[in-house]
Structure formats: structure tokens, C-alpha cells
Design an enzyme around this catalytic site. Structure first.
Site, mmCIF file in Angstrom:
data_model
loop_
_atom_site.group_PDB
_atom_site.id
_atom_site.type_symbol
_atom_site.label_atom_id
_atom_site.label_comp_id
_atom_site.label_asym_id
_atom_site.label_seq_id
_atom_site.Cartn_x
_atom_site.Cartn_y
_atom_site.Cartn_z
ATOM 1 N N ARG A 7 0.846 -1.198 0.000
ATOM 2 C CA ARG A 7 0.000 0.000 0.000
ATOM 3 C C ARG A 7 0.877 1.242 0.000
ATOM 4 N NH1 ARG A 7 -1.276 3.593 3.519
ATOM 5 N NH2 ARG A 7 -0.325 2.439 5.242
ATOM 6 N N CYS A 8 0.436 2.259 -0.747
ATOM 7 C CA CYS A 8 1.064 3.575 -0.644
ATOM 8 C C CYS A 8 -0.036 4.602 -0.446
ATOM 9 C CB CYS A 8 1.924 3.894 -1.863
ATOM 10 S SG CYS A 8 1.055 3.899 -3.430
ATOM 11 N N SER A 9 0.282 5.649 0.312
ATOM 12 C CA SER A 9 -0.740 6.595 0.758
ATOM 13 C C SER A 9 -1.138 7.625 -0.282
ATOM 14 C CB SER A 9 -0.252 7.324 2.017
ATOM 15 O OG SER A 9 0.023 6.402 3.038
ATOM 16 N N THR A 10 -0.241 7.954 -1.202
ATOM 17 C CA THR A 10 -0.533 9.008 -2.169
ATOM 18 C C THR A 10 -0.357 8.495 -3.591
ATOM 19 O OG1 THR A 10 1.737 9.849 -2.304
ATOM 20 C CG2 THR A 10 0.366 10.710 -0.519
ATOM 21 N N GLN A 13 3.196 8.259 -5.102
ATOM 22 C CA GLN A 13 4.092 7.171 -4.733
ATOM 23 C C GLN A 13 3.891 5.934 -5.586
ATOM 24 O OE1 GLN A 13 2.920 7.298 -0.485
ATOM 25 N NE2 GLN A 13 5.114 7.330 -0.107
#
Length: 198
Positions: A7-10, A13
């Protein structure tokens, strides 16, 4: 079977670093599920749901780092309970914890509380530092584009020495100069946390 979750938040990314680490840990690329541009605090994470649903008794559910799985202790407990109900072990950076075992469940819970505490502490210290710098007139140039959590993760990836600077820049949407500034700030934030813990 090993089931991986990244998972990446933005949207800036990239999960390529996490996917690379998961495949090195023995997770087949077809068994890696991804949430892109979704915060760990969000309730709806389709990739996580698909990964849990794909897990079967005896499998290992693999993440590169605990905060990829969740950013709150409550949410982590719920996810771990769902894995335990399926008879699935949790692997964090290659270390396997059995959530059906009382000691394993307790240790996962402790990790979750520490991860949430670290996240809240970094956020609080960063707000204080920005406020102090602004009051002293030291805020110059463009603001840093990464969150404290993203900077901390970037620093850990940089310190593994497994990835080229160009790869880290591309994965985080940063120019080389911005990358080094974020690394410098991440070190300062980490040192601040270390000092407060002593």
C-alpha cells in the site's frame, strides 16, 4: 502459499519497492494485492480485502512493514482477528507471527500500539517544528512533499542500500535534491524520537 499486500498513501508514490521486497520474500507476483493512493486509516481498502479473501488456512499473509497494513491499533486488531479466523499467519518483513497463538497475538497487538504511537508522535512533533520555524521566520522555499510517515519509510528504504537513488526518486515523485532534503528531515525526526525515548 504466501499472500502479499502493498500500500502507498498518495498517488505520487509507487509500490514497486514493496512489491520487490515481497517477491524477494517468496511471494509470487500474482499473489500480491495493492492499494494505491489509499491511507492506512481509510476503512475501505479494496486491495486489502482481496488479499484477506484470497488467504486460506495455513497461508502466510505478508507485508513489508506493519504500517502498510494499518495505521491504528483498533484496525490492526480487526485485521489480525480476521486472519486468525482463517488460520492465516502474519509475516512482517519476513518475521512470522501466528495470531492464533496467545503470545503471537499479544506481540502483534504491542507492535500495533507502538506503530500508532510513533505515527501520532511524528505528526505532533512535525506540527510543532513547522509552527516554531514559521514563528521564527525560517520557513523558506517549497514545503516538503512527503508526510512524516512517508519520509520515515523512505529513509528505511534508502538505508537498506538495495535501491538506486534514481529508483527512490521515481517511486516517490521527487527530484534528487528534494529526496536528500526529505532524507535529512527524516533523520532529524528519527533522532528526535530517539532522544525522547531515552
Amino acid at each position: 502459499m504466501k499472500v502479499g499486500y502493498a500500500r502507498c498513501s498518495t498517488v505520487r508514490q509507487d509500490t514497486a519497492v514493496q512489491v520487490g521486497l515481497l517477491t524477494k520474500a517468496g511471494v509470487h507476483r500474482d499473489h500480491i494485492y495493492i492499494d494505491h493512493g489509499i491511507s492506512g486509516r481509510q476503512a475501505k481498502r479494496p486491495g486489502l480485502e482481496n488479499a484477506i479473501n484470497a488467504s486460506r488456512e495455513g497461508d502466510e499473509f505478508c507485508v513489508t512493514k506493519l504500517d502498510r497494513l494499518s495505521r491504528s491499533a483498533g484496525d490492526l486488531h480487526e485485521t489480525v482477528d480476521r486472519l486468525a479466523a482463517r488460520g492465516v499467519a502474519l509475516s512482517i518483513d519476513g518475521k512470522v507471527y501466528d495470531p492464533t497463538d496467545p503470545m503471537g497475538k499479544m506481540f502483534i497487538g504491542m507492535l500495533g500500539l507502538m506503530a500508532e504511537f510513533e505515527s501520532d508522535l511524528i505528526r505532533s512533533r512535525t506540527r510543532d517544528a513547522i509552527a516554531a520555524a514559521g514563528a521564527a521566520g525560517r520557513m523558506k522555499g517549497r514545503p516538503h512533499t512527503l508526510t512524516p510517515e512517508e519520509r520515515a519509510y523512505l529513509l528505511r528504504m534508502y538505508e537498506t542500500r538495495r535501491f538506486k537513488i534514481e529508483t527512490l526518486c521515481k517511486n516517490n515523485g521527487l527530484k534528487r535534491s528534494a529526496l536528500y532534503k526529505n532524507l535529512q528531515l527524516a533523520r532529524a525526526e528519527r533522532d528526535s524520537l530517539t532522544e525522547s525515548a531515552e
